[in-house]
Write a protein that holds these residues in place. Structure first.
Motif, PDB file in Angstrom:
ATOM      1  N   ARG A 157       1.341   7.464-120.224  1.00  0.00           N
ATOM      2  CA  ARG A 157       1.912   6.839-121.552  1.00  0.00           C
ATOM      3  C   ARG A 157       3.485   6.815-121.257  1.00  0.00           C
ATOM      4  NH1 ARG A 157      -1.787  10.479-123.878  1.00  0.00           N
ATOM      5  NH2 ARG A 157       0.039  12.125-123.681  1.00  0.00           N
ATOM      6  N   GLU A 158       4.080   7.704-120.722  1.00  0.00           N
ATOM      7  CA  GLU A 158       5.407   7.908-120.156  1.00  0.00           C
ATOM      8  C   GLU A 158       6.014   6.667-119.415  1.00  0.00           C
ATOM      9  OE1 GLU A 158       9.794   9.150-120.464  1.00  0.00           O
ATOM     10  OE2 GLU A 158       8.021   9.419-121.667  1.00  0.00           O
ATOM     11  N   GLY A 159       5.176   6.432-118.419  1.00  0.00           N
ATOM     12  CA  GLY A 159       5.307   5.290-117.498  1.00  0.00           C
ATOM     13  C   GLY A 159       5.268   4.064-118.316  1.00  0.00           C
ATOM     14  N   THR A 160       4.345   3.682-119.197  1.00  0.00           N
ATOM     15  CA  THR A 160       4.168   2.454-120.046  1.00  0.00           C
ATOM     16  C   THR A 160       5.688   2.156-120.539  1.00  0.00           C
ATOM     17  OG1 THR A 160       1.904   2.624-120.147  1.00  0.00           O
ATOM     18  CG2 THR A 160       3.202   1.364-121.816  1.00  0.00           C
ATOM     19  N   ARG A 161       6.062   3.371-121.150  1.00  0.00           N
ATOM     20  CA  ARG A 161       7.485   3.184-121.958  1.00  0.00           C
ATOM     21  C   ARG A 161       8.690   2.828-120.967  1.00  0.00           C
ATOM     22  NH1 ARG A 161      11.917   5.870-123.110  1.00  0.00           N
ATOM     23  NH2 ARG A 161      11.444   7.419-121.697  1.00  0.00           N
ATOM     24  N   LEU A 162       8.594   3.462-120.015  1.00  0.00           N
ATOM     25  CA  LEU A 162       9.894   3.307-119.158  1.00  0.00           C
ATOM     26  C   LEU A 162       9.566   1.771-118.359  1.00  0.00           C
ATOM     27  CD1 LEU A 162       9.690   6.313-116.563  1.00  0.00           C
ATOM     28  CD2 LEU A 162      11.271   5.881-118.676  1.00  0.00           C
ATOM     29  N   ALA A 163       8.376   1.346-118.277  1.00  0.00           N
ATOM     30  CA  ALA A 163       7.989  -0.159-117.558  1.00  0.00           C
ATOM     31  C   ALA A 163       8.583  -1.164-118.517  1.00  0.00           C
ATOM     32  CB  ALA A 163       6.755  -0.366-117.383  1.00  0.00           C
ATOM     33  N   GLU A 164       8.171  -0.634-119.943  1.00  0.00           N
ATOM     34  CA  GLU A 164       8.677  -1.725-121.184  1.00  0.00           C
ATOM     35  C   GLU A 164      10.342  -1.920-120.999  1.00  0.00           C
ATOM     36  OE1 GLU A 164       7.109  -0.196-124.563  1.00  0.00           O
ATOM     37  OE2 GLU A 164       5.060  -0.949-124.149  1.00  0.00           O
ATOM     38  N   MET A 165      10.993  -0.633-120.948  1.00  0.00           N
ATOM     39  CA  MET A 165      12.558  -0.539-120.837  1.00  0.00           C
ATOM     40  C   MET A 165      12.955  -1.154-119.541  1.00  0.00           C
ATOM     41  SD  MET A 165      15.447   0.899-119.818  1.00  0.00           S
ATOM     42  CE  MET A 165      14.938   2.319-118.719  1.00  0.00           C
ATOM     43  N   LEU A 166      12.309  -1.049-118.520  1.00  0.00           N
ATOM     44  CA  LEU A 166      12.943  -1.751-117.376  1.00  0.00           C
ATOM     45  C   LEU A 166      12.739  -3.470-117.499  1.00  0.00           C
ATOM     46  CD1 LEU A 166      11.520   0.529-114.814  1.00  0.00           C
ATOM     47  CD2 LEU A 166      13.892   0.332-115.379  1.00  0.00           C
ATOM     48  N   LEU A 167      11.697  -3.664-118.033  1.00  0.00           N
ATOM     49  CA  LEU A 167      11.570  -5.247-118.307  1.00  0.00           C
ATOM     50  C   LEU A 167      12.691  -5.725-118.988  1.00  0.00           C
ATOM     51  CD1 LEU A 167       7.733  -5.490-118.269  1.00  0.00           C
ATOM     52  CD2 LEU A 167       9.127  -6.100-116.326  1.00  0.00           C
ATOM     53  N   ASP A 168      13.014  -4.835-120.292  1.00  0.00           N
ATOM     54  CA  ASP A 168      13.863  -5.463-121.303  1.00  0.00           C
ATOM     55  C   ASP A 168      15.259  -5.426-120.355  1.00  0.00           C
ATOM     56  OD1 ASP A 168      14.964  -5.878-123.892  1.00  0.00           O
ATOM     57  OD2 ASP A 168      15.913  -4.079-123.301  1.00  0.00           O
ATOM     58  N   ARG A 169      15.580  -4.389-119.688  1.00  0.00           N
ATOM     59  CA  ARG A 169      16.765  -4.487-118.725  1.00  0.00           C
ATOM     60  C   ARG A 169      16.801  -5.847-117.876  1.00  0.00           C
ATOM     61  NH1 ARG A 169      16.837  -1.594-122.297  1.00  0.00           N
ATOM     62  NH2 ARG A 169      17.899   0.398-122.494  1.00  0.00           N
ATOM     63  N   LEU A 170      15.666  -6.163-117.220  1.00  0.00           N
ATOM     64  CA  LEU A 170      15.897  -7.166-116.369  1.00  0.00           C
ATOM     65  C   LEU A 170      16.048  -8.520-116.990  1.00  0.00           C
ATOM     66  CD1 LEU A 170      12.408  -6.411-114.014  1.00  0.00           C
ATOM     67  CD2 LEU A 170      14.748  -6.293-113.685  1.00  0.00           C
ATOM     68  N   SER A 257      13.362 -10.485-109.356  1.00  0.00           N
ATOM     69  CA  SER A 257      12.068 -11.167-109.326  1.00  0.00           C
ATOM     70  C   SER A 257      11.079  -9.600-108.500  1.00  0.00           C
ATOM     71  CB  SER A 257      11.989 -12.316-108.588  1.00  0.00           C
ATOM     72  OG  SER A 257      12.638 -13.223-109.056  1.00  0.00           O
ATOM     73  N   GLU A 258      11.504  -8.989-107.503  1.00  0.00           N
ATOM     74  CA  GLU A 258      10.913  -8.162-106.859  1.00  0.00           C
ATOM     75  C   GLU A 258      10.780  -6.909-107.618  1.00  0.00           C
ATOM     76  OE1 GLU A 258       8.936  -6.338-103.510  1.00  0.00           O
ATOM     77  OE2 GLU A 258       9.181  -8.612-104.121  1.00  0.00           O
ATOM     78  N   ILE A 259      11.668  -6.649-108.367  1.00  0.00           N
ATOM     79  CA  ILE A 259      11.418  -5.401-109.240  1.00  0.00           C
ATOM     80  C   ILE A 259      10.284  -5.647-110.531  1.00  0.00           C
ATOM     81  CG2 ILE A 259      12.626  -4.137-111.055  1.00  0.00           C
ATOM     82  CD1 ILE A 259      15.204  -4.295-109.419  1.00  0.00           C
ATOM     83  N   GLU A 260      10.330  -6.806-110.893  1.00  0.00           N
ATOM     84  CA  GLU A 260       9.435  -7.418-111.888  1.00  0.00           C
ATOM     85  C   GLU A 260       8.004  -7.243-111.287  1.00  0.00           C
ATOM     86  OE1 GLU A 260       8.584 -10.803-115.385  1.00  0.00           O
ATOM     87  OE2 GLU A 260      10.200 -11.109-113.735  1.00  0.00           O
ATOM     88  N   ARG A 261       7.996  -7.749-110.087  1.00  0.00           N
ATOM     89  CA  ARG A 261       6.693  -7.837-109.427  1.00  0.00           C
ATOM     90  C   ARG A 261       5.875  -6.346-109.347  1.00  0.00           C
ATOM     91  NH1 ARG A 261       4.075  -6.981-104.902  1.00  0.00           N
ATOM     92  NH2 ARG A 261       6.090  -6.069-103.826  1.00  0.00           N
ATOM     93  N   LEU A 262       6.809  -5.368-108.759  1.00  0.00           N
ATOM     94  CA  LEU A 262       6.551  -4.226-108.628  1.00  0.00           C
ATOM     95  C   LEU A 262       5.980  -3.314-110.123  1.00  0.00           C
ATOM     96  CD1 LEU A 262       9.188  -2.935-106.135  1.00  0.00           C
ATOM     97  CD2 LEU A 262       6.584  -3.373-105.502  1.00  0.00           C
ATOM     98  N   ILE A 263       6.890  -3.939-111.078  1.00  0.00           N
ATOM     99  CA  ILE A 263       6.580  -3.122-112.304  1.00  0.00           C
ATOM    100  C   ILE A 263       5.151  -3.614-112.768  1.00  0.00           C
ATOM    101  CG2 ILE A 263       7.173  -2.722-114.631  1.00  0.00           C
ATOM    102  CD1 ILE A 263      10.098  -3.114-113.849  1.00  0.00           C
TER     103      ILE A 263
END
Length: 318
Positions: A157-170, A257-263
């Motif tokens: 659950r915490e990882g999902t929240r972090l992934a959403e935040m990172l995608l927004d910053r990307l 692009s690589e960060i988005e792929r890894l997430i």
């Protein structure tokens, strides 16, 4: 696969709501047990235990269970037997006291002169009555599995929240990179005009030299004009190289692009994300160092703020 945070907490107890997924024998255990698993971020997997003496034999099995699933994080496991704590001896339950009383009565029936049990002796004897060791071990392992499942769910659950935040910053970083792209030809055009102005100044300086000069003076004026032209050309070339940030923007887009792929891939991507964040920071720094325009400087600063926010959160990803 999901992105997992290294931060999480879970607990499980026999007979409690958190033990709903455990088997019937675990819920009806004669010796109620509890386990607590918490984790925070760490560069590597570090598992520590706080177990009472009668549960310490289960540590290797629980460690194997955790290391087979978790990849990174500082994990602390605490287990206890209900009715006792680490601050003092375990309080005997009525069943144990009744059993000791019966044994004492039987012994004193044969040995009337035997002294009655003291409180200290009762506590010592009940502390030794650990019950069936295999039963404790089996129950604790089932609770550990339940606690691990709860920990994984919390980390997901915490990882999902972090992934959403990172995608927004990307998304915001891509927009800043797009805003920077049109500034490059504008800066080149400004430098071209600056070169033309300097060249005209050099020609004016040459034409404004003393008109009555001898032929040697005319030659000197020509040399001065050529030197001014070469200097203006050299400065223009050096400046054009310095302000060319197209390469930095291309690398930055590749890292995004690589960060988005890894997430989107998920699993244990924390270390690779951490490395890519460092590369993003390097490109943003170079972009700011090459900037000769206030707007481009602002873009570089905004990028650094977003990248720093990402770096702080990536530290928590497994």
């Amino acid at each position: 696969m999901a992105v997992y945070s290294m931060t999480g907490y879970a607990t499980a107890q026999t007979g409690g709501p958190s033990a709903a997924n455990t088997s019937e024998p675990a819920r009806e255990a004669k010796h109620p047990l509890g386990i607590e698993i918490r984790s925070v971020n760490s560069r590597f997997l570090d598992v520590t235990f706080k177990l009472p003496d009668d549960l310490r034999a289960s540590e290797p099995a629980i460690r194997e269970l955790l290391t087979a699933t978790l990849k990174r994080g500082k994990v602390e496991v605490r287990a206890w037997v209900e009715g006792r704590n680490d601050a003092g001896p375990r309080a005997p339950n009525p069943h144990e006291l009744q059993k000791l009383l019966g044994m004492q009565d039987n012994i004193r029936a044969w040995l009337p002169s035997a002294a009655p049990l003291s409180v200290a002796e009762v506590l010592q004897l009940t502390a030794r009555q650990q019950g069936n060791t295999s039963e404790l071990h089996e129950t604790l392992l089932k609770l550990a599995q339940t606690g691990l499942n709860g920990l994984l769910a919390a980390r997901e659950r915490e990882g999902t929240r972090l992934a959403e935040m990172l995608l927004d910053r990307l998304k915001q970083l891509r927009q800043l990179a797009q805003d920077a792209q049109p500034l490059i030809p504008l800066l080149v055009a400004q430098q071209r005009q600056r070169f033309i102005d300097r060249w005209n100044e050099a020609l004016s300086a040459s034409a404004g030299s003393a008109p009555g000069a001898a032929s040697s003076g005319t030659l000197g004026n020509a040399i001065t004009s050529d030197m001014a032209k070469d200097r203006a050309l050299t400065e223009a070339t050096a400046f054009a190289i310095r302000i060319d940030v197209a390469e930095e923007l291309t690398r930055l887009d590749s890292h995004l692009s690589e960060i988005e792929r890894l997430i989107k891939k998920g699993a244990d991507v924390g270390k690779r994300l951490d490395f890519l964040i460092q590369e993003l920071h390097r490109e943003a720094n170079t972009l700011g160092a090459k900037s000769s325009n206030l707007e481009l400087t602002r873009i570089s600063v905004d990028m650094k703020v977003l990248i720093e926010q990402m770096r702080e959160q990536v530290q928590n990803i497994e």
